[in-house]
Design an enzyme around this catalytic site. Structure first.
Site, short mmCIF file in Angstrom:
data_model
loop_
_atom_site.label_atom_id
_atom_site.label_comp_id
_atom_site.label_asym_id
_atom_site.label_seq_id
_atom_site.Cartn_x
_atom_site.Cartn_y
_atom_site.Cartn_z
N TYR A 150 76.55 0.30 -3.74
CA TYR A 150 77.59 1.16 -3.14
C TYR A 150 78.72 0.27 -2.59
O TYR A 150 79.90 0.53 -2.82
CB TYR A 150 76.94 1.99 -2.03
CG TYR A 150 77.90 2.73 -1.13
CD1 TYR A 150 78.58 3.86 -1.56
CD2 TYR A 150 78.12 2.29 0.18
CE1 TYR A 150 79.45 4.54 -0.72
CE2 TYR A 150 78.98 2.97 1.03
CZ TYR A 150 79.65 4.10 0.57
OH TYR A 150 80.51 4.76 1.41
N LYS A 201 66.21 15.43 14.00
CA LYS A 201 64.82 15.15 14.39
C LYS A 201 64.57 15.55 15.85
O LYS A 201 63.55 16.15 16.17
CB LYS A 201 64.51 13.66 14.20
CG LYS A 201 64.41 13.25 12.73
CD LYS A 201 64.14 11.75 12.60
CE LYS A 201 64.27 11.28 11.17
NZ LYS A 201 63.97 9.85 11.01
N ARG A 284 75.71 -4.67 12.37
CA ARG A 284 77.08 -4.41 11.90
C ARG A 284 77.86 -3.79 13.05
O ARG A 284 77.34 -2.94 13.78
CB ARG A 284 77.05 -3.46 10.71
CG ARG A 284 78.43 -3.07 10.23
CD ARG A 284 78.40 -2.30 8.94
NE ARG A 284 77.96 -3.10 7.81
CZ ARG A 284 77.38 -2.62 6.72
NH1 ARG A 284 77.14 -1.33 6.61
NH2 ARG A 284 77.02 -3.42 5.74
P1 NAD Z 1 80.97 13.27 1.57
O1 NAD Z 1 79.84 12.99 0.62
O2 NAD Z 1 80.79 14.34 2.57
O3 NAD Z 1 82.30 13.56 0.76
C1 NAD Z 1 82.55 13.05 -0.52
C2 NAD Z 1 82.97 14.21 -1.39
O4 NAD Z 1 83.27 13.71 -2.71
C3 NAD Z 1 81.87 15.28 -1.56
O5 NAD Z 1 82.32 16.54 -1.12
C4 NAD Z 1 81.60 15.28 -3.05
O6 NAD Z 1 81.31 16.55 -3.60
C5 NAD Z 1 82.92 14.73 -3.60
N1 NAD Z 1 82.72 14.20 -4.94
C6 NAD Z 1 81.75 13.35 -5.36
N2 NAD Z 1 81.85 13.14 -6.67
C7 NAD Z 1 82.92 13.88 -7.09
C8 NAD Z 1 83.50 14.09 -8.36
N3 NAD Z 1 83.02 13.50 -9.45
N4 NAD Z 1 84.59 14.90 -8.44
C9 NAD Z 1 85.07 15.51 -7.33
N5 NAD Z 1 84.55 15.35 -6.10
C10 NAD Z 1 83.49 14.54 -5.99
O7 NAD Z 1 81.29 11.87 2.27
P2 NAD Z 1 82.20 11.55 3.54
O8 NAD Z 1 81.29 11.12 4.61
O9 NAD Z 1 83.17 12.64 3.76
O10 NAD Z 1 82.97 10.25 3.01
C11 NAD Z 1 84.28 10.31 2.46
C12 NAD Z 1 84.64 8.94 1.91
O11 NAD Z 1 84.56 7.97 2.95
C13 NAD Z 1 83.73 8.45 0.80
O12 NAD Z 1 84.49 7.76 -0.15
C14 NAD Z 1 82.80 7.50 1.50
O13 NAD Z 1 82.27 6.53 0.61
C15 NAD Z 1 83.71 6.91 2.55
N6 NAD Z 1 82.97 6.39 3.70
C16 NAD Z 1 82.36 7.27 4.55
C17 NAD Z 1 81.66 6.78 5.63
C18 NAD Z 1 80.97 7.72 6.60
O14 NAD Z 1 80.40 7.22 7.56
N7 NAD Z 1 81.01 9.02 6.41
C19 NAD Z 1 81.57 5.41 5.86
C20 NAD Z 1 82.19 4.55 4.95
C21 NAD Z 1 82.91 5.06 3.89
#
Ligand code: NAD
Length: 324
Positions: A150, A201, A284
């Site tokens: 990831y 939990k 971290r």
């Molecule tokens: P989330 O999983 O709630 O949101 C991601 C969204 O992307 C989902 O709704 C999913 O359906 C959509 N998605 C996935 N594949 C897709 C596709 N092929 N086409 C269209 N939509 C698609 O995650 P989040 O927590 O809202 O995170 C948002 C972003 O921030 C992500 O890129 C994640 O990697 C990054 N991020 C989040 C965190 C965190 O703590 N939440 C930390 C670091 C990075």
């Protein structure tokens, strides 16, 4: 003139909150995702259900010169999803395709400003072995050695965005999020992250009972409440700084402390039972020096305040699921 904005991943946790915030700011917003937001109606003016792995869909949704594009779509989850090794191929394939396609579509439509949501998971494992003293300054990313695929995909995509900035003059903004949490986030099903999992939990257990913690619970992390994350995202997007910036809190806690906080806000006392499970790096924390320097701002809210709100929301979700 009304700003036209596209939010990719608008059905997800951060994306759905971001759409709301952009609407409050008076923007016209199109959202795109595989699904609608799970817990609330979308606030977007237009919402396209579609798969961003498909280049045709990307060209279809980027049908105008948006003023701003926020790319948050990714195949992602908490430690139970990204650190087991069982989903690595899908995570890398799906998220890389999304980023390749959306950048290409934006470049062809002459979209200038695009935000990319990277992650603290890009930081090298060798700087995060000591739970009391992790190193996560932005310039410590290389020599690269993220501990998950990831993280490797996020690092590859960061480079992709920076290459488009260099070669096509796109104004790229990259945030490295550190554990964002809050209401309307995934709280069950395997993709949830530590704060939501612990709230669930604790809410399900009886006072005086036992809850499971993966590992010894001495691994450290920091957690940022969603409202402060959005403030950081918008400030970064509207700044003139190209290059990755940590968006996180510097209030580092152990996972055991996080559990204690959740019990405190729940008004319950329970024993922690440490069991084997995926944990990620030992330590971290966000390093906010660049954030403060470039944006003149940093998050302020104490962790326990955000946990109180999140706990109440998850408790409400559990109660709503109980049969009458
Ligand atoms: P989330 O999983 O709630 O949101 C991601 C969204 O992307 C989902 O709704 C999913 O359906 C959509 N998605 C996935 N594949 C897709 C596709 N092929 N086409 C269209 N939509 C698609 O995650 P989040 O927590 O809202 O995170 C948002 C972003 O921030 C992500 O890129 C994640 O990697 C990054 N991020 C989040 C965190 C965190 O703590 N939440 C930390 C670091 C990075």
């Amino acid at each position: 003139m009304t700003k036209k904005v596209l939010v990719c991943g608008a059905g997800g946790f951060i994306g759905s909150h971001l759409v709301k915030r952009l609407k409050q700011d008076g923007c016209w917003v199109r959202g795109v995702d595989l699904k609608y937001p799970e817990f609330d109606a979308t606030a977007a003016d237009d919402f396209v259900i579609g798969d961003l792995r498909d280049p045709n869909l990307c060209r279809y949704v980027v049908d105008m010169k948006f003023d701003e594009v926020y790319q948050l779509a990714a195949d992602m989850g908490g430690a139970g999803f990204v650190f087991t090794g069982q989903h690595d191929a899908d995570i890398m394939h799906n998220s890389a395709l999304i980023n390749l396609n959306i950048l290409d579509a934006c470049q062809k439509r002459n979209v200038k400003r695009i935000f990319y949501s990277s992650s603290a998971c890009i930081y090298p494992e060798y700087n995060q072995m000591d739970p009391g003293n992790p190193q996560c300054s932005e310039d410590s990313a290389y020599p690269a050695n993220p501990d998950s695929d990831y993280g490797w995909e996020k690092l590859f995509s960061e480079r992709l965005y920076l290459a488009y900035a260099r070669n096509y003059g796109m104004e790229v903004r990259i945030a490295r999020f550190h554990n964002i949490f809050g209401p309307n986030g995934t709280w069950t099903g395997g993709r949830e992250k530590a704060p939501a999992a612990l709230c669930r939990k604790v809410a399900l257990a009886t006072d005086g009972g036992v809850i499971d913690i993966w590992g010894d619970g001495l691994q450290t992390r920091s957690f940022l409440y969603i409202d402060e994350c959005l403030e950081g995202v918008l400030r970064l997007m509207r700044s003139d700084f190209t290059g990755p910036v940590n968006i996180g809190s510097e209030e580092m806690v152990t996972i055991n402390q996080l559990a204690e906080y959740v019990m405190q806000v729940a008004g319950k006392t329970m024993q922690l039972q440490h069991i084997p499970g995926p944990q990620g790096v030992r330590g971290r924390n966000s390093d906010n020096r660049r954030l403060k320097e470039k944006l003149g701002w940093e998050p302020q809210a104490p962790l326990i305040a955000g946990l109180a709100t999140t706990y109440q929301w998850i408790k409400g979700q559990i109660e709503a699921q109980k049969p009458c």
